[in-house]
Scaffold this motif. Structure first.
Motif, mmCIF file in Angstrom:
data_model
loop_
_atom_site.group_PDB
_atom_site.id
_atom_site.type_symbol
_atom_site.label_atom_id
_atom_site.label_comp_id
_atom_site.label_asym_id
_atom_site.label_seq_id
_atom_site.Cartn_x
_atom_site.Cartn_y
_atom_site.Cartn_z
ATOM 1 N N ASN A 61 0.855 -1.179 0.000
ATOM 2 C CA ASN A 61 0.000 0.000 0.000
ATOM 3 C C ASN A 61 0.901 1.243 0.000
ATOM 4 O OD1 ASN A 61 0.844 0.519 2.669
ATOM 5 N ND2 ASN A 61 -1.083 -0.169 3.582
ATOM 6 N N PRO A 62 0.350 2.453 -0.073
ATOM 7 C CA PRO A 62 1.200 3.652 -0.113
ATOM 8 C C PRO A 62 2.069 3.855 1.133
ATOM 9 C CG PRO A 62 -1.010 4.174 -0.882
ATOM 10 C CD PRO A 62 -1.053 2.779 -0.330
ATOM 11 N N MET A 63 1.693 3.194 2.263
ATOM 12 C CA MET A 63 2.474 3.333 3.496
ATOM 13 C C MET A 63 3.592 2.297 3.597
ATOM 14 S SD MET A 63 -0.657 4.278 6.062
ATOM 15 C CE MET A 63 -1.642 2.907 5.502
ATOM 16 N N LYS A 64 3.803 1.574 2.489
ATOM 17 C CA LYS A 64 4.833 0.534 2.426
ATOM 18 C C LYS A 64 4.585 -0.591 3.455
ATOM 19 C CE LYS A 64 8.372 3.559 0.456
ATOM 20 N NZ LYS A 64 7.477 4.073 -0.509
ATOM 21 N N GLN A 65 3.323 -1.003 3.502
ATOM 22 C CA GLN A 65 2.875 -2.130 4.313
ATOM 23 C C GLN A 65 2.030 -3.021 3.416
ATOM 24 O OE1 GLN A 65 0.595 0.148 7.064
ATOM 25 N NE2 GLN A 65 2.342 0.650 8.374
ATOM 26 N N VAL A 66 1.637 -4.195 3.933
ATOM 27 C CA VAL A 66 0.753 -5.070 3.166
ATOM 28 C C VAL A 66 -0.640 -4.438 3.165
ATOM 29 C CG1 VAL A 66 -0.250 -7.377 2.949
ATOM 30 C CG2 VAL A 66 2.096 -7.113 3.790
ATOM 31 N N GLN A 67 -1.196 -4.213 1.979
ATOM 32 C CA GLN A 67 -2.510 -3.606 1.833
ATOM 33 C C GLN A 67 -3.563 -4.511 2.474
ATOM 34 O OE1 GLN A 67 -5.401 -4.228 -0.231
ATOM 35 N NE2 GLN A 67 -6.270 -2.225 0.144
ATOM 36 N N ALA A 106 0.814 -5.034 8.725
ATOM 37 C CA ALA A 106 1.602 -6.195 8.314
ATOM 38 C C ALA A 106 2.781 -5.743 7.470
ATOM 39 C CB ALA A 106 0.731 -7.174 7.531
ATOM 40 N N LYS A 107 3.944 -6.285 7.790
ATOM 41 C CA LYS A 107 5.154 -5.997 7.020
ATOM 42 C C LYS A 107 5.342 -7.086 5.969
ATOM 43 C CE LYS A 107 7.263 -3.648 10.876
ATOM 44 N NZ LYS A 107 8.171 -3.735 11.992
ATOM 45 N N PHE A 108 6.202 -6.790 5.003
ATOM 46 C CA PHE A 108 6.503 -7.767 3.956
ATOM 47 C C PHE A 108 7.328 -8.905 4.543
ATOM 48 C CE2 PHE A 108 6.340 -3.491 2.026
ATOM 49 C CZ PHE A 108 5.083 -3.630 1.463
#
Length: 155
Positions: A61-67, A106-108
């Motif tokens: 997502n734009p926040m650099k997290q799992v959408q 959630a992080k990648f």
């Protein structure tokens, strides 16, 4: 004496079901996008454990997290596969409804999923699922209902 094919479904062990998932050459593209991999199966508990490999180039997502929509898809996958296991691999279970609660971003990387059938009724299966990060922290939780449909009737 002639061999007669039985209409009864083949009895599969938990390990045989696990191996079937691990060896499949026909993994759906949605499962591929989520990085789905089966980890364990329990027909007795009507429960599965899976791993998802959340890749930034596919699920960010734009926040650099799992959408969040991808987390919903992961939960749906966990619960749907638990239904397949509960049916002894004789049915799919399209989702009728689903409610999701998010607890933390959630992080990648690897996300562990658990899916279970809380109750298998005549026409509806009640399902539950959770997602956990690599440190074992709860990311999201869902409940749902699904409509068990024998493979032969699914179109």
């Amino acid at each position: 004496m002639t061999d007669v094919a039985s209409d009864a479904p083949e009895t599969l062990t938990d390990d045989a079901i696990l191996q079937r998932f691990l060896r499949t050459k026909n993994q759906p593209t949605g499962s591929q996008t989520l990085g789905f991999r089966m980890v364990s199966v329990s027909q007795e508990k009507m429960e599965v454990e899976v791993a998802f490999e959340a890749k930034a180039d596919l699920v960010a997502n734009p926040m650099k997290q799992v959408q969040g929509g991808y987390l919903c898809a992961m939960l749906d996958e966990c619960m749907s596969v638990a239904c397949m296991v509960a049916s002894k691999m004789t049915a799919v279970a399209p989702t009728a409804e689903m409610k999701t609660s998010f607890f933390r971003p959630a992080k990648f990387g690897t996300i562990r999923g658990v899916g279970r059938v809380a109750r298998w009724g005549k026409t509806i299966a009640f399902t539950e699922g959770e997602l956990y990060d690599e440190d074992g922290r709860l990311l999201a939780k869902a409940t749902g209902t699904a409509v068990p449909t024998p493979f032969k009737n699914y179109k």
